[in-house]
Design an enzyme around this catalytic site. Structure first.
Site, PDB file in Angstrom:
ATOM      1  N   ASP A 124       0.506   3.606   6.048  1.00 63.50           N
ATOM      2  CA  ASP A 124       0.862   3.383   4.614  1.00 63.50           C
ATOM      3  C   ASP A 124       0.419   4.673   3.692  1.00 63.50           C
ATOM      4  OD1 ASP A 124       1.687   0.996   4.978  1.00 63.50           O
ATOM      5  OD2 ASP A 124      -0.189  -0.351   4.800  1.00 63.50           O
ATOM      6  N   GLU A 145       1.286  -1.130   8.113  1.00 62.81           N
ATOM      7  CA  GLU A 145       0.465  -0.419   8.714  1.00 62.81           C
ATOM      8  C   GLU A 145       0.509  -0.015  10.098  1.00 62.81           C
ATOM      9  OE1 GLU A 145      -1.552   2.389   7.130  1.00 62.81           O
ATOM     10  OE2 GLU A 145      -1.820   2.920   9.023  1.00 62.81           O
ATOM     11  N   GLN A 164       0.813  -1.091   0.055  1.00 67.72           N
ATOM     12  CA  GLN A 164      -0.191  -0.129  -0.078  1.00 67.72           C
ATOM     13  C   GLN A 164       0.918   1.333   0.010  1.00 67.72           C
ATOM     14  OE1 GLN A 164      -3.373   2.563   2.751  1.00 67.72           O
ATOM     15  NE2 GLN A 164      -3.044   0.404   3.159  1.00 67.72           N
ATOM     16  N   GLY A 170      -7.463  20.491  19.066  1.00 59.42           N
ATOM     17  CA  GLY A 170      -7.240  21.866  19.289  1.00 59.42           C
ATOM     18  C   GLY A 170      -7.574  22.193  20.751  1.00 59.42           C
ATOM     19  N   GLY A 171      -7.684  23.526  21.314  1.00 58.19           N
ATOM     20  CA  GLY A 171      -8.178  23.730  22.202  1.00 58.19           C
ATOM     21  C   GLY A 171      -9.629  23.836  22.490  1.00 58.19           C
TER      22      GLY A 171
HETATM   23  N1  COA Z   1      11.921  -9.837  -9.418  1.00 57.53           N
HETATM   24  C1  COA Z   1      12.350 -10.554  -8.550  1.00 57.53           C
HETATM   25  N2  COA Z   1      12.430 -10.346  -7.077  1.00 57.53           N
HETATM   26  C2  COA Z   1      11.628  -9.621  -6.660  1.00 57.53           C
HETATM   27  C3  COA Z   1      10.894  -8.825  -7.328  1.00 57.53           C
HETATM   28  C4  COA Z   1      10.997  -8.939  -8.958  1.00 57.53           C
HETATM   29  N3  COA Z   1      10.215  -8.155  -9.899  1.00 57.53           N
HETATM   30  N4  COA Z   1      10.223  -7.708  -6.674  1.00 57.53           N
HETATM   31  C5  COA Z   1      10.477  -7.918  -5.446  1.00 57.53           C
HETATM   32  N5  COA Z   1      11.292  -9.093  -5.371  1.00 57.53           N
HETATM   33  C6  COA Z   1      11.831  -9.862  -4.260  1.00 57.53           C
HETATM   34  C7  COA Z   1      12.583  -8.768  -3.414  1.00 57.53           C
HETATM   35  O1  COA Z   1      14.091  -8.672  -4.213  1.00 57.53           O
HETATM   36  C8  COA Z   1      12.725  -9.667  -2.234  1.00 57.53           C
HETATM   37  O2  COA Z   1      13.737 -10.543  -2.123  1.00 57.53           O
HETATM   38  P1  COA Z   1      15.182 -10.865  -0.951  1.00 57.53           P
HETATM   39  O3  COA Z   1      14.210 -10.968   0.139  1.00 57.53           O
HETATM   40  O4  COA Z   1      15.770 -11.882  -1.714  1.00 57.53           O
HETATM   41  O5  COA Z   1      15.667  -9.529  -1.117  1.00 57.53           O
HETATM   42  C9  COA Z   1      11.580 -10.244  -1.886  1.00 57.53           C
HETATM   43  O6  COA Z   1      11.059 -10.275  -3.347  1.00 57.53           O
HETATM   44  C10 COA Z   1      10.662  -9.787  -1.095  1.00 57.53           C
HETATM   45  O7  COA Z   1      10.395  -8.409  -0.998  1.00 57.53           O
HETATM   46  P2  COA Z   1      10.121  -7.759   0.459  1.00 57.53           P
HETATM   47  O8  COA Z   1      10.184  -6.299   0.486  1.00 57.53           O
HETATM   48  O9  COA Z   1      10.965  -8.508   1.553  1.00 57.53           O
HETATM   49  O10 COA Z   1       8.570  -8.479   0.763  1.00 57.53           O
HETATM   50  P3  COA Z   1       7.893  -9.079   1.885  1.00 57.53           P
HETATM   51  O11 COA Z   1       6.608  -9.644   1.437  1.00 57.53           O
HETATM   52  O12 COA Z   1       8.768 -10.160   2.754  1.00 57.53           O
HETATM   53  O13 COA Z   1       7.835  -7.784   3.038  1.00 57.53           O
HETATM   54  C11 COA Z   1       6.772  -5.618   3.545  1.00 57.53           C
HETATM   55  C12 COA Z   1       6.921  -6.820   2.844  1.00 57.53           C
HETATM   56  C13 COA Z   1       6.299  -4.481   3.357  1.00 57.53           C
HETATM   57  C14 COA Z   1       6.898  -5.858   5.211  1.00 57.53           C
HETATM   58  C15 COA Z   1       8.562  -5.196   3.299  1.00 57.53           C
HETATM   59  O14 COA Z   1       8.677  -4.929   1.850  1.00 57.53           O
HETATM   60  C16 COA Z   1       8.822  -3.917   3.995  1.00 57.53           C
HETATM   61  O15 COA Z   1       8.986  -3.776   5.099  1.00 57.53           O
HETATM   62  N6  COA Z   1       8.685  -2.803   3.189  1.00 57.53           N
HETATM   63  C17 COA Z   1       9.096  -1.369   3.744  1.00 57.53           C
HETATM   64  C18 COA Z   1       7.862  -0.828   4.480  1.00 57.53           C
HETATM   65  C19 COA Z   1       6.790  -0.625   4.058  1.00 57.53           C
HETATM   66  O16 COA Z   1       6.362  -0.100   2.726  1.00 57.53           O
HETATM   67  N7  COA Z   1       5.624  -1.380   4.701  1.00 57.53           N
HETATM   68  C20 COA Z   1       4.228  -1.103   4.276  1.00 57.53           C
HETATM   69  C21 COA Z   1       3.794  -1.932   3.241  1.00 57.53           C
HETATM   70  S1  COA Z   1       1.901  -1.484   3.013  1.00 57.53           S
END
Ligand code: COA
Length: 424
Positions: free
Chosen positions: A167, A138, A16, A246-247
């Site tokens: 988010d 979030e 998001q 606010g106040g």
């Molecule tokens: N091709 C190949 N690999 C891809 C890719 C693509 N097009 N797009 C993503 N990936 C891979 C990433 O490189 C990552 O691999 P790695 O773990 O080997 O480095 C993997 O997909 C997963 O990415 P990640 O961001 O770790 O996803 P997740 O589902 O494990 O975590 C979040 C999700 C949201 C918790 C995390 O991305 C995060 O903390 N983001 C920052 C804060 C944020 O925006 N949070 C709010 C989300 S609404």
């Protein structure tokens, strides 16, 4: 023209926070190219499914006006294509977990080497420091940014709010960072890194609560209901129920029908300037001159009694009748509107804040349109892309790949669907 026409955004976002940011940029006219993992795409495509086989509303409502390319960023040919995209784009937006970009071989140094003019914009859960490696969603941000400790009732649990301030709120912060960096680049010719951490974004939105934290040193927070109730303050800004930030004292009060309608309530503010109007409308004209009620300071210890009296009146009217009676007297009131009421609101449809969008798989659905209106940059909301819908178009017309290269790229598996080779 549109404000950001000509700006190319490499959208490496998911879920998001990042997508809300790039959606805004798309609405302002940027060409947003969403890079998605072949065959999988943004995880939200398949989350909270309501129409089997169709992209979820979670995805469609966050990814309007974008193009989608399927690209495996870990495949060597995929890396080559990604490098070309970085060369071509003005902005790269990402919200992967900390370290994921580096693991893809895309450190800030490497990105700058490829394109020194590019702006790298990131959402992370936390800024630099002890929590910088944490993955964040979030509600974690709402808790870590001070929203939860200050939301809810004093004698209840901390609460998260329905507004996605962690988010979507951080997406908004990031969008401002990006356009600011684009503006600076006009003068310097250089790109830069933009970081919006979710904790920082939430704390920014909780600014008034840090204000109150410091005011506590000077004594009790008199506009909080607990002051009038004689309950001492602790060391930290307390949860203030529905008191206004606010106040001016304010509460959510019952309206006619509250027994069966969970949203038959109104927010009612007893603003000092409107006090006489309040007294008149609720039938208490004597409070205008009675020294026990006539001044804000005199009223503070009696807020429960005052709001009980106002509520006895609001309970005799619908929330819309209360609006109609209070607004002409400049008494600030706000109906508690349900999502159903907002979805059906004709005025919001007319301004484009609620829009109906047609989608080839799911059909028509409602979405929130662009909440920021520019008089010289009209927004037309178009549907979110299907997974990889624009892969061929982006490879050919944005990156200029021709037949042989296209065959090589398709054969590498870097862009998904191998049947494309046959189509070629
Ligand atoms: N091709 C190949 N690999 C891809 C890719 C693509 N097009 N797009 C993503 N990936 C891979 C990433 O490189 C990552 O691999 P790695 O773990 O080997 O480095 C993997 O997909 C997963 O990415 P990640 O961001 O770790 O996803 P997740 O589902 O494990 O975590 C979040 C999700 C949201 C918790 C995390 O991305 C995060 O903390 N983001 C920052 C804060 C944020 O925006 N949070 C709010 C989300 S609404």
């Amino acid at each position: 023209m549109k404000a950001l026409e000509g700006v190319k955004v490499l959208d490496f976002t998911h879920v998001q926070s990042g997508p809300t940011c790039t959606q805004l940029l798309a609405w302002f006219g940027a060409d947003v190219i969403k890079v998605e993992r072949p065959g999988v795409g943004d995880a939200t495509r398949a989350q909270l499914i309501d129409v089997p086989g169709a992209d979820s509303l979670y995805f469609t409502m966050l990814n309007h006006n974008k193009r989608s390319i399927e690209l495996n960023s870990k495949n060597p040919t995929g890396k080559e294509v990604l490098t070309r995209l970085i060369e071509t784009c003005d902005v790269l937006v990402e919200n992967f977990a900390p370290g994921a970009m580096d693991r893809m071989g895309l450190s800030w140094e490497r990105i700058q080497e490829i394109n020194p003019r590019i702006i790298l914009a990131s959402v992370k859960g936390f800024g630099p420091g002890k929590y910088e490696d944490c993955k964040v969603y979030e509600n974690i941000a709402q808790c870590a940014g001070g929203a939860a400790s200050t939301t809810g009732f004093r004698d209840g649990l901390p609460l998260v709010t329905g507004a996605q301030i962690g988010d979507s709120g951080t997406g908004l912060h990031l969008a401002l960072g990006i356009v600011t960096a684009l503006f600076q680049r006009e003068k310097t010719g250089r790109g830069q890194k933009v970081l919006a951490s979710m904790q920082d974004g939430v704390l920014n939105l909780c600014r008034v609560k840090l204000r109150d934290q410091q005011r506590l040193a000077a004594g009790p927070l008199k506009e909080y209901s607990q002051y009038g109730e004689g309950i001492p303050f602790d060391e930290a800004t307390p949860r203030a129920g529905n008191d206004s930030g606010g106040g001016q004292p304010g509460r959510i009060l019952k309206c006619k029908g509250w027994e069966t309608d969970p949203n038959a309530y109104i927010y009612f503010i007893t603003q000092a300037a409107a006090w006489e109007g309040v007294c008149d409308v609720i039938g208490k004209p004597e409070w205008k001159t009675d020294p026990a009620y006539a001044t804000p300071a005199a009223r503070l210890p009696k807020l429960n009694e005052i709001f009980d009296t106002i509520e006895a009146w609001t309970m005799t009217r619908s929330k819309f009748e209360v609006m109609d009676l209070c607004n002409p007297r400049d008494i600030p009131v706000g109906p508690i509107l349900s999502m159903k009421e907002l979805a059906e609101d004709e005025g919001l449809r007319e301004t484009g804040t609620i829009v109906e969008v047609d989608h080839p798989v799911r059909g028509k659905y409602l979405s929130v349109g662009c909440p920021i209106k520019l008089s010289d940059s009209p927004v037309e909301v178009t549907r979110s892309p299907l997974l990889g819908e624009h892969t061929d178009e982006i490879l050919a017309s944005v990156l200029g790949y021709e037949t042989e290269d296209l065959r090589r790229i398709y054969a590498s598996g870097a862009v998904g669907d191998p049947t494309r080779i046959a189509a070629e």
